[in-house]
Design an enzyme around this catalytic site. Structure first.
Site, mmCIF file in Angstrom:
data_model
loop_
_atom_site.group_PDB
_atom_site.id
_atom_site.type_symbol
_atom_site.label_atom_id
_atom_site.label_comp_id
_atom_site.label_asym_id
_atom_site.label_seq_id
_atom_site.Cartn_x
_atom_site.Cartn_y
_atom_site.Cartn_z
ATOM 1 N N LYS A 12 0.515 3.313 -2.994
ATOM 2 C CA LYS A 12 -0.692 4.128 -3.240
ATOM 3 C C LYS A 12 -0.380 5.622 -3.243
ATOM 4 O O LYS A 12 -0.931 6.384 -4.036
ATOM 5 C CB LYS A 12 -1.756 3.824 -2.175
ATOM 6 C CG LYS A 12 -2.353 2.430 -2.340
ATOM 7 C CD LYS A 12 -3.233 2.024 -1.176
ATOM 8 C CE LYS A 12 -3.862 0.662 -1.494
ATOM 9 N NZ LYS A 12 -4.335 -0.045 -0.320
ATOM 10 N N SER B 136 0.796 -1.236 0.000
ATOM 11 C CA SER B 136 0.000 0.000 0.000
ATOM 12 C C SER B 136 0.824 1.280 0.000
ATOM 13 O O SER B 136 0.265 2.351 -0.232
ATOM 14 C CB SER B 136 -0.938 0.013 1.199
ATOM 15 O OG SER B 136 -1.983 -0.874 0.966
ATOM 16 N N TYR C 209 -4.305 3.674 7.736
ATOM 17 C CA TYR C 209 -5.656 3.113 7.701
ATOM 18 C C TYR C 209 -6.464 3.560 8.904
ATOM 19 O O TYR C 209 -6.348 4.693 9.338
ATOM 20 C CB TYR C 209 -5.598 1.567 7.585
ATOM 21 C CG TYR C 209 -4.942 1.215 6.300
ATOM 22 C CD1 TYR C 209 -5.631 1.355 5.106
ATOM 23 C CD2 TYR C 209 -3.618 0.844 6.263
ATOM 24 C CE1 TYR C 209 -5.020 1.099 3.903
ATOM 25 C CE2 TYR C 209 -2.996 0.581 5.068
ATOM 26 C CZ TYR C 209 -3.713 0.715 3.887
ATOM 27 O OH TYR C 209 -3.103 0.479 2.713
HETATM 28 O O1 DON Z 1 -4.375 -4.615 -2.456
HETATM 29 C C1 DON Z 1 -3.934 -5.194 -1.466
HETATM 30 O O2 DON Z 1 -4.658 -5.748 -0.656
HETATM 31 C C2 DON Z 1 -2.447 -5.180 -1.251
HETATM 32 N N1 DON Z 1 -1.752 -5.262 -2.483
HETATM 33 C C3 DON Z 1 -2.001 -3.946 -0.527
HETATM 34 C C4 DON Z 1 -2.742 -3.720 0.771
HETATM 35 C C5 DON Z 1 -1.958 -3.033 1.804
HETATM 36 O O3 DON Z 1 -0.742 -2.950 1.799
HETATM 37 C C6 DON Z 1 -2.731 -2.521 2.945
HETATM 38 N N2 DON Z 1 -1.872 -2.146 4.011
HETATM 39 N N3 DON Z 1 -1.830 -1.985 5.091
#
Ligand code: DON
Length: 309
Positions: free
Chosen positions: A68, A65, A245
């Site tokens: 992002k 994430s 988050y």
């Molecule tokens: O899309 C997803 O679920 C993962 N590729 C990334 C999610 C993520 O890193 C959330 N983090 N805390």
């Protein structure tokens, strides 16, 4: 630019490492389950190009994430602020990162912010390029500039593992396609998104990206502008309000700096004007943030008065 081992930092790493026992490595992306639970490393990149580290700081991990916020910086350059925020909101959710529920209850039906999966998928969909390959090349080239890692690439096993299992993310995409938030081919979007999440680097390279944000978009070594100032500000603001988050509020109180986490255990943190910080600790707390990484930042923030508030 090299990074020097630092004893004081190593003492803090040693102090918080036992916390890794209390967390879990992510396993909903099967390839991430192979991580070593008690790994913990940190690099602090000063904007004057000194760098300190502790732990096995050359160990690579995937951004997940954290990507992002970087892809958001590119999408804002590609499309402009108005276009992006017509399709993705600016508000924290209080829900888990992969939650689908608010997509249905928000009116108009758009993801609440670009740091949750739905919002990030919509943002990746905005990257300019005639093909999936061109979009991907633009993302990886941009992150190469930020990290100054010439051979930056992605972990093919992690990307393939996520692509095979990302049914919830696909659901978010189809829902958003129905509501005209995204367009185009969902499988192509999933390919770009899973690759961006699997971009691989170590905590030193991540800290260097933090230094770019600490300088509001300037390359710490060349002084070149890599991100327009207004976009760097937007990214840092989302890191404060949504970067950890549904733990962002507590993190703002206890640490008080822009930061973005990923489920592979990375944290990108920014002390404006002073430092970029990269952390890798794959053992996660219940909300998906590096359990020892957060504690490490809490201790550093207290000792060095990091809070921007
Ligand atoms: O899309 C997803 O679920 C993962 N590729 C990334 C999610 C993520 O890193 C959330 N983090 N805390």
């Amino acid at each position: 630019m090299t990074c020097k081992s630092n004893k004081e930092l190593q003492n803090i790493v040693n102090e918080v490492r036992p916390l890794t026992k209390e967390g879990m490595v992510a396993d909903y992306i099967p390839a991430l389950a192979k991580a070593t639970k008690n790994d913990l490393s940190v690099a602090i990149y000063e904007t004057n190009n000194n760098c300190l580290y502790a732990g096995s700081y050359l160990k690579n991990f995937t951004l997940q994430s954290i990507s992002k916020v970087l892809v958001l910086a590119l999408a804002l350059q590609d499309r402009g602020v108005e276009y992006v925020f017509d399709r993705v909101g600016m508000e924290p959710t209080g829900d888990p990162f992969n939650s689908i529920s608010k997509l249905e209850t928000s009116i108009p039906s758009k993801p609440l912010n670009p740091m949750i999966n739905a919002g990030a998928l919509a943002v990746t969909n905005m990257i300019r390029g005639e093909s999936e390959a061109e979009k991907w090349n633009r993302i990886i080239s941009f992150v190469k500039c930020l990290s100054n890692k010439k051979n930056l690439s992605y972990d093919t096993e992690v990307a393939a593992s996520e692509l095979e299992t990302a049914w919830l993310n696909r659901s978010l995409c189809y829902f958003m396609k129905q509501h005209n938030v995204i367009d185009g081919d969902i499988e192509e979007l999933m390919m770009v998104y899973t690759k961006q999440c699997a971009i691989e680097m170590n905590c030193f390279e991540l800290a260097r990206i933090g230094a770019v944000f600490a300088l509001n978009g300037l390359d710490p070594e060349t002084g070149e502008r890599l991100i327009p100032i207004h976009i760097a500000r937007i990214c840092k603001t989302f890191m404060v309000t949504c970067g950890m988050y549904n733990a962002s509020g507590e993190f703002a109180i206890k640490v008080g700096i822009p930061a973005k986490s990923g489920v592979a255990g990375g944290i990108l943190a920014v002390v404006p004007e002073k430092y970029g910080i990269g952390i890798f600790g794959p053992s996660l707390d219940k909300k998906g943030n590096s359990i020892a990484g957060i504690k490490l930042l809490e201790i550093l923030a207290q000792q060095y008065d990091f809070s921007i508030f």
